[in-house]
Motif scaffolding. Structure first.
Motif, PDB file in Angstrom:
ATOM      1  N   ASP A  21      40.195  63.622 -38.956  1.00 33.61           N
ATOM      2  CA  ASP A  21      38.826  63.299 -38.525  1.00 33.61           C
ATOM      3  C   ASP A  21      37.791  63.982 -39.414  1.00 33.61           C
ATOM      4  O   ASP A  21      36.784  63.386 -39.793  1.00 33.61           O
ATOM      5  N   ARG A  24      37.699  62.208 -42.830  1.00 33.98           N
ATOM      6  CA  ARG A  24      37.003  60.920 -42.731  1.00 33.98           C
ATOM      7  C   ARG A  24      35.496  61.123 -42.595  1.00 33.98           C
ATOM      8  O   ARG A  24      34.694  60.406 -43.200  1.00 33.98           O
ATOM      9  N   ARG A  28      32.448  59.858 -45.060  1.00 33.50           N
ATOM     10  CA  ARG A  28      31.238  59.152 -44.599  1.00 33.50           C
ATOM     11  C   ARG A  28      29.969  59.846 -45.081  1.00 33.50           C
ATOM     12  O   ARG A  28      29.025  59.194 -45.535  1.00 33.50           O
ATOM     13  N   ARG A  50      39.431  59.695 -48.047  1.00 39.36           N
ATOM     14  CA  ARG A  50      39.985  58.720 -47.094  1.00 39.36           C
ATOM     15  C   ARG A  50      41.511  58.683 -47.153  1.00 39.36           C
ATOM     16  O   ARG A  50      42.185  58.613 -46.122  1.00 39.36           O
ATOM     17  N   ALA A  53      42.890  61.820 -45.565  1.00 38.79           N
ATOM     18  CA  ALA A  53      42.775  61.721 -44.109  1.00 38.79           C
ATOM     19  C   ALA A  53      43.930  60.918 -43.530  1.00 38.79           C
ATOM     20  O   ALA A  53      44.527  61.316 -42.523  1.00 38.79           O
ATOM     21  N   GLN A  54      44.258  59.815 -44.167  1.00 38.92           N
ATOM     22  CA  GLN A  54      45.356  58.986 -43.665  1.00 38.92           C
ATOM     23  C   GLN A  54      46.695  59.710 -43.785  1.00 38.92           C
ATOM     24  O   GLN A  54      47.503  59.680 -42.863  1.00 38.92           O
TER      25      GLN A  54
END
Length: 83
Positions: A21, A24, A28, A50, A53-54
């Motif tokens: 989280d 991500r 942003r 990103r 994060a995944q």
């Protein structure tokens, strides 16, 4: 040991989910703050955040391992049950 690991690796609130989280959110923020059009460097940074994060979030699979380990753990004995 298992009781200590379980909350850390929880599939909803554990460290992998929280870190995912955060990464991500960082992507942003960078994407909103960066000058448009994005430079290649900005695009790479957002993409890397990103992807990281995944990858981190995918570690939630360890939650299932902890649950299986807990079922093997003898109540109160502190040792793993024989298979």
């Amino acid at each position: 040991m298992v009781p200590l690991l379980a909350p850390l690796l929880d599939e909803n609130t554990g460290v992998p989910m929280l870190l995912g989280d955060v990464l991500r959110a960082a992507a942003r923020i960078v994407s909103r703050q960066a000058a448009v059009p994005w430079s290649d460097e900005t695009r790479d940074i957002v993409s890397t955040l990103r992807e990281a994060a995944q990858e981190i979030t995918d570690w939630h699979i360890l939650h299932g391992d902890i649950q299986r380990l807990s079922s093997q753990f003898r109540q109160g004995s502190g040792t793993l049950a024989a298979q």
